[in-house]
Design a protein around this motif. Structure first.
Motif, PDB file in Angstrom:
ATOM      1  N   PHE A 115       0.826  -1.203   0.000  1.00 10.20           N
ATOM      2  CA  PHE A 115       0.000   0.000   0.000  1.00 10.20           C
ATOM      3  C   PHE A 115       0.867   1.263   0.000  1.00 10.20           C
TER       4      PHE A 115
ATOM      5  N   ARG B  82      -1.031   2.248  -4.045  1.00 12.15           N
ATOM      6  CA  ARG B  82      -2.235   2.101  -3.236  1.00 12.15           C
ATOM      7  C   ARG B  82      -3.197   1.059  -3.794  1.00 12.15           C
ATOM      8  N   ARG B  83      -3.416   1.062  -5.105  1.00 10.84           N
ATOM      9  CA  ARG B  83      -4.378   0.106  -5.677  1.00 10.84           C
ATOM     10  C   ARG B  83      -3.916  -1.323  -5.481  1.00 10.84           C
TER      11      ARG B  83
END
Length: 239
Positions: A135, A139-140
Motif C-alpha cells: 500500500f 495504493r491500488r
C-alpha cells in the motif's frame, strides 16, 4: 493477558465456533482448497503482487521509481521484523491453540499442533505486513494485498487453528511495524536504491530499458533541413 491465556472472551470463542462450523458442513474439496490457499495460495499471490508492483515501478520516472522500489524492499523486511517480534510475544502471552482448550472444533491443519501457542497469528502478521508495504508503494495494488491478508486471517479461523483475536492481533502487529518504522526505513532504503540506479549493473532492477539511457536530442535534423529549404525557397520567390 489472563483472558487471552484462558481462551479469550465469549464473543471470541463463539465467533471461532461459528466460522469453524462452516468447515464441518462444507464439502471436503472446499476444506482442502481453503487449507491450500491459506498455506500456499495466498502467500504466493502476495509474492505475485510484489512482482507486479515492481514491474510497474520500473516504468516510472527515476525519482518515483526509487521511492516505489524502496517501499517494495521495505514490505518483506517489515514482515520479517514483525514475525521476529511475534516470537517473544507468543511466549509472553502463552495462549494455547483453540483446539487444545475447546472441544468440537474441526481442525483442518494438523501441522498447527506442533506450535503450542496461537497469539498472534504468524500468517495474519506476514500477509498484513506485506499488504501494508504494498500500500505504501502503490495504493491500488496495496488494497488487493490487504484484501488477501483479510482472507488469510479468515481462513486461519475457518480451519480451527486461531481465535479471531489471534488474527486481529496479527493484523495490528504487521500494520504497526510497517507504518511506525516506515519513515526510518524509507530514509535508509531510498538513497540506497538511488545509488543502485546509478550503477550500471543494478540499474535494470530499478528502471526499465526505455529509462536506462535518455536519447540525445539531435539538432539540425530533418525538420531543420526542411525548414532551411523552405526559407531558401521563400527567399528565391521574393527575389
Amino acid at each position: 493477558m489472563a483472558a487471552l491465556a484462558t481462551g479469550g472472551p465469549n464473543v471470541d470463542v463463539s465467533l471461532l465456533h461459528d466460522v469453524n462450523a462452516l468447515a464441518r458442513y462444507a464439502p471436503a474439496a472446499v476444506d482442502r482448497a481453503v487449507v491450500l490457499a491459506s498455506s500456499y495460495g495466498i502467500p504466493l499471490l502476495m509474492l505475485l503482487l510484489v512482482l507486479w508492483c515492481w514491474r510497474g515501478a520500473r516504468r516510472q520516472e527515476p525519482a518515483a521509481a526509487a521511492e516505489t522500489f524502496a517501499a517494495l524492499l521495505w514490505a518483506p523486511l517489515a514482515a520479517v521484523i514483525a514475525l521476529a517480534a511475534n516470537v517473544p510475544l507468543r511466549q509472553l502471552v502463552g495462549r494455547d491453540r483453540p483446539f487444545r482448550v475447546h472441544e468440537g472444533l474441526h481442525v483442518l491443519e494438523p501441522a498447527a499442533s506442533q506450535s503450542l501457542y496461537s497469539f498472534v497469528s504468524d500468517h495474519a502478521t506476514l500477509t498484513m505486513a506485506l499488504g501494508m508495504g504494498l500500500f505504501l508503494a502503490r495504493r491500488r495494488i496495496g488494497l488487493l494485498g490487504i484484501g488477501l491478508a483479510l482472507a488469510e486471517g479468515l481462513s486461519r479461523v475457518y480451519i480451527g487453528v486461531h481465535y479471531p483475536t489471534d488474527v486481529l492481533g496479527g493484523f495490528a502487529l504487521g500494520t504497526a511495524v510497517v507504518l511506525v518504522l516506515a519513515p526510518l526505513a524509507m530514509a535508509v532504503l531510498t538513497p540506497a536504491v538511488r545509488a543502485a540506479a546509478r550503477s550500471p549493473r543494478a540499474a535494470r532492477l530499478v528502471r526499465g530499458r526505455h529509462l536506462a539511457r535518455p536519447r540525445p536530442v539531435e539538432l539540425g535534423g530533418e525538420h531543420a533541413a526542411v525548414g532551411g529549404g523552405g526559407l531558401t525557397r521563400d527567399n528565391d520567390l521574393a527575389a
